[in-house]
Write a protein that holds these residues in place. Sequence first.
Motif, PDB file in Angstrom:
ATOM      1  N   TYR A 176       8.827  76.892  74.340  1.00 55.21           N
ATOM      2  CA  TYR A 176       9.196  76.422  75.676  1.00 55.21           C
ATOM      3  C   TYR A 176       7.977  76.219  76.579  1.00 55.21           C
ATOM      4  O   TYR A 176       7.975  75.337  77.418  1.00 55.21           O
ATOM      5  N   TRP A 185      18.643  77.820  72.806  1.00 60.12           N
ATOM      6  CA  TRP A 185      18.238  76.721  71.942  1.00 60.12           C
ATOM      7  C   TRP A 185      19.476  75.958  71.481  1.00 60.12           C
ATOM      8  O   TRP A 185      20.514  76.538  71.191  1.00 60.12           O
ATOM      9  N   ARG A 232      17.077  70.146  71.540  1.00 63.76           N
ATOM     10  CA  ARG A 232      15.702  70.469  71.917  1.00 63.76           C
ATOM     11  C   ARG A 232      14.695  70.013  70.853  1.00 63.76           C
ATOM     12  O   ARG A 232      13.495  70.038  71.079  1.00 63.76           O
TER      13      ARG A 232
END
Length: 131
Positions: free
Chosen positions: A57, A111, A115
């Motif tokens: 991230y 998640w 993504r």
Amino acid sequence: MDERQEVLPEGEGDRHQKEGPAEVREGLPTKEQVLEALKVVYDPEIPVNIVDLGLVYDVEIHENGVVDLTMTLTALGCPAQDMVKADAEMAVMRLPGVQGVNVEFVWTPPWTPARMTEEGKRMMRMFGFNV
């Protein structure tokens, strides 16, 4: 809560500065170099690296050579968390100028396959996954 501590070089105190988008600090890797190094780290159950899976991230590179990674895993309570963490630390520590690596796992936002990078999705489709 993460209670990690880091030792800073003398004179650095608690001063941390994020790497700017176009800023290159001599002797330190760029965010792109860190992400490229992390592409050798794989989720043990999915044949795709953690970058293309979208598990990383954030990357923060401090002037003292410490790299902070904020990442997640595909499932809360994943038994491979310690292995993924160790692999990520070793991959980033190989970069010139890196003095330490802190990996923090977060679960928000969770998640999802959305993504993943296009390359990650392509790899998953090669292995028969429908993404």
